[in-house]
Design a protein around this motif. Sequence first.
Motif, mmCIF file in Angstrom:
data_model
loop_
_atom_site.group_PDB
_atom_site.id
_atom_site.type_symbol
_atom_site.label_atom_id
_atom_site.label_comp_id
_atom_site.label_asym_id
_atom_site.label_seq_id
_atom_site.Cartn_x
_atom_site.Cartn_y
_atom_site.Cartn_z
ATOM 1 N N ILE A 5 35.406 21.084 28.194
ATOM 2 C CA ILE A 5 36.853 20.939 28.300
ATOM 3 C C ILE A 5 37.218 19.544 27.812
ATOM 4 C CG2 ILE A 5 36.707 20.172 30.702
ATOM 5 C CD1 ILE A 5 39.359 21.661 31.184
ATOM 6 N N ARG A 6 38.315 19.460 27.103
ATOM 7 C CA ARG A 6 38.759 18.145 26.617
ATOM 8 C C ARG A 6 39.197 17.291 27.803
ATOM 9 N NH1 ARG A 6 42.975 20.185 22.258
ATOM 10 N NH2 ARG A 6 43.905 20.547 24.279
ATOM 11 N N ARG A 7 38.968 15.996 27.698
ATOM 12 C CA ARG A 7 39.276 15.082 28.801
ATOM 13 C C ARG A 7 40.737 15.191 29.240
ATOM 14 N NH1 ARG A 7 36.977 11.503 31.670
ATOM 15 N NH2 ARG A 7 37.980 9.645 32.458
ATOM 16 N N HIS A 8 41.639 15.258 28.291
ATOM 17 C CA HIS A 8 43.068 15.355 28.615
ATOM 18 C C HIS A 8 43.342 16.630 29.420
ATOM 19 C CE1 HIS A 8 47.402 15.075 28.262
ATOM 20 N NE2 HIS A 8 47.409 16.318 27.818
ATOM 21 N N PHE A 10 41.173 18.261 31.264
ATOM 22 C CA PHE A 10 40.547 18.064 32.576
ATOM 23 C C PHE A 10 41.461 17.242 33.478
ATOM 24 C CE2 PHE A 10 37.870 15.413 35.355
ATOM 25 C CZ PHE A 10 37.287 16.418 36.123
ATOM 26 N N GLN A 11 42.025 16.176 32.924
ATOM 27 C CA GLN A 11 42.924 15.312 33.705
ATOM 28 C C GLN A 11 44.139 16.102 34.194
ATOM 29 O OE1 GLN A 11 42.244 12.097 34.427
ATOM 30 N NE2 GLN A 11 40.427 11.947 33.166
ATOM 31 N N ASN A 16 46.904 18.647 38.904
ATOM 32 C CA ASN A 16 47.587 19.781 39.515
ATOM 33 C C ASN A 16 46.757 20.493 40.573
ATOM 34 O OD1 ASN A 16 50.141 19.769 38.048
ATOM 35 N ND2 ASN A 16 48.850 20.111 36.269
ATOM 36 N N ALA A 17 45.551 20.022 40.823
ATOM 37 C CA ALA A 17 44.661 20.674 41.792
ATOM 38 C C ALA A 17 44.981 20.228 43.211
ATOM 39 C CB ALA A 17 43.212 20.344 41.470
ATOM 40 N N VAL A 37 33.263 13.787 41.108
ATOM 41 C CA VAL A 37 33.668 13.166 42.377
ATOM 42 C C VAL A 37 34.470 11.894 42.103
ATOM 43 C CG1 VAL A 37 32.811 11.977 44.446
ATOM 44 C CG2 VAL A 37 31.804 14.161 43.749
ATOM 45 N N ASN A 38 33.974 11.051 41.218
ATOM 46 C CA ASN A 38 34.666 9.798 40.917
ATOM 47 C C ASN A 38 36.058 10.041 40.331
ATOM 48 O OD1 ASN A 38 32.456 8.402 41.821
ATOM 49 N ND2 ASN A 38 31.671 7.932 39.787
ATOM 50 N N GLU A 39 36.164 10.988 39.401
ATOM 51 C CA GLU A 39 37.468 11.299 38.798
ATOM 52 C C GLU A 39 38.439 11.842 39.838
ATOM 53 O OE1 GLU A 39 38.852 10.741 35.748
ATOM 54 O OE2 GLU A 39 37.057 9.536 35.410
ATOM 55 N N ALA A 40 37.959 12.719 40.709
ATOM 56 C CA ALA A 40 38.822 13.271 41.753
ATOM 57 C C ALA A 40 39.340 12.158 42.661
ATOM 58 C CB ALA A 40 38.064 14.315 42.564
ATOM 59 N N ILE A 41 38.474 11.247 43.034
ATOM 60 C CA ILE A 41 38.873 10.127 43.887
ATOM 61 C C ILE A 41 39.912 9.267 43.183
ATOM 62 C CG2 ILE A 41 38.045 7.966 44.921
ATOM 63 C CD1 ILE A 41 35.483 9.535 45.678
ATOM 64 N N ARG A 42 39.702 8.992 41.911
ATOM 65 C CA ARG A 42 40.680 8.190 41.145
ATOM 66 C C ARG A 42 42.049 8.862 41.096
ATOM 67 N NH1 ARG A 42 38.133 4.803 36.444
ATOM 68 N NH2 ARG A 42 36.015 4.618 37.186
#
Length: 118
Positions: A5-8, A10-11, A16-17, A37-42
């Motif tokens: 999946i492209r980063r954009h 994914f973001q 929206n999750a 995990v790190n991205e979700a926390i950010r």
Amino acid sequence: GADRIRRHDFQDLLDNALFAAVPLLPLSKPGAGTTAVNEAIRHGKLVVATRLRSSSHGLVKNGHNGWTLSVGDLHGWREVIRHAVHLHSAKPLKLRSYERRQFDVAQRWLVRDHVISD
């Protein structure tokens, strides 16, 4: 190759999750799921992750800013999903407090990361 999946994209999905699920298999490589995990926390998202000895999810404190579950704990996954949906629909202020804790964790982690890299 594996679909990526492209980063954009994914973001956008993460923004929206309601929460980020990071289920891992018992033989997952050390550090598996760390980026998710790190991205979700950010993004201030609650994290639900499989607890493995080889995982580095020390940023997720069970019941504080997410949940960690044992491998194969389907009942636990169902209960956490029900709880997150309930927070979203019935207790939005409590959900926001969890999300604020994530931002606090992210801020401490980012500051520590910045200090270490200097």
